[in-house]
Scaffold this active site. Sequence first.
Site: not given
Lengths: 251, 330
Positions: B56, B218
Amino acid sequence: MEQVGEKEETGEADRVDDGTETFGADFLVRWLTHLAEAVDREADRLTELDSAIGDADHGVNLKRGFAAVSDILAKEPPATPGAVLTTAGRQLISTVGGASGPLYGTLLRRAGKTLGDGERVTRAELAEALGAGVAAVSQLGGAQVGDKTMLDALVPAVEGLRESYGAARTAAEAGALATVPLRARKGRASYLGERSVGHQDPGATSSALLFAALDETAGAEASRSEEASRSAESSRTEAAGAETSRAEGAS
Amino acid sequence: MRMLINVPETVVADALRGMAAAHPELSVDVERRVVTRRDAPVAGKVALVSGGGSGHEPLHGGFVGPGMLAAACPGEVFTSPVPDQMVRAAAAVDSGAGVLFVVKNYTGDVLNFEMAAELAEEEGIRVAKVLVDDDVAVTDSLYTAGRRGTGATLFVEKIAGAAAEEGAPLERVESIARRVNERSRSFGVALAACTTPAKGSPTFDLPEGELELGVGIHGEPGRERRPMMTSREIADFAVDAVLTDLRPSGPVIALVNGMGATPLLELYGYNAEVQRVLGERGVPVARTLVGNYVTSLDMAGCSVTLCEVDEELLRLWDAPVETPALRWGR
């Protein structure tokens, strides 16, 4: 795969199936080592299942965790069955991450604590301890059977384990398969809502591996036919009873 | 698979080594996976510790520095870090004023941080936690584990981090963090799935000409798939989804966030549409941030996060910050 029956000191554990025979720490070390091999072998399949409804890391995470478990048990073998499970659980928590680390870690740690520090335990006691572990997992994750999680395999497996290793394995595998039509209500798959339907839950699948490995570790008896397993059990109870049992099995 | 990596197993460690080399103002423990600001612990100040799966970036390591995080714990790709990391991070940055754990609402993150908080408290560290759950694509109901934590993480870390830098006590920093989360909502869209190093192929199948509405960060599929829409149509859909849930009565800070593989040319274009919708709905925009901040590896797509601010939150947003990914005012 290594069959535990090859070693003499494991012979006793191999024949255990009436729930009263005892085994020591070495049996559980072999189980978890065997499980690590199974997870390694199945890692890609678990990741594939996880990519359908999760984030494609279940296999690789468990593989890392159980390899670490296998390592630490080989390097510093704990003395009691309880210690084997708590050591393994702690190792999972510190190496896996994600949801699987705390959940599987808690399962084994709580089971280990429940076993206490006795040197020998029975299958019935192991079932009892794993039952306490499963309850802790349910509480930690706030999930129930039917939520499409590892509990769908774990709960029936522990029930089965009160009966036999084979029954535990069969129940776990059936439980994992039964997650396919369910809608996920916990974990990352729950974010998909209806779209989680039609996919087998990766956590329930890895939980089934746990009991398949236990069954295989328990010896040739358990993985052979029901009849053979029954005759082995009976032969331990009393010779005459075994004859009767075999006759009944054949009729 | 075309990735600039050696082997999947060392991706996180390799990135941390490179990060350490690029940012001498950070202290990077590659082996134990803890990134701290070099001057930590800062006497008398509350320390913010965050963490989550890698993949991320710049979240979270890129937000470590004066005015924001004291430490970050990167986990494996898309996998929560382990409690050992968080406890180590907390111990490294706690000055005695306490530690605030910033946790995104994902089962793994929540469980690991819970365990870490217990362990840290056993070591005598005062710990508070804030759960970030801003994603309106996921309904908070009996049937889900609650909303996901996504873009608002940046708002919580920046604003609460500024409060900590000013010397606010732990309870105050925690309550500000909660306020930011309560006033923030996000909605994400994927134009292409991401590829994790471990799997090596896209995590979900998104045919040409379609998009996923309501994705998380995700690589998990979203809630709904539709034929490709224009930037204008996506902005209408996403901003309305956020406003239906947030209903701001005052000005907002807007984050137009890239998921990793969408160029700034597109993100700025999308921001123009986001600003247009907000204008049409009568929502004044106090500040805007456009860029790749809360990403999902190489996923194409974007999210929009709005945070309704009052004077205090806006002042804390504007306060100086000096991190690899966010810096102004110093």
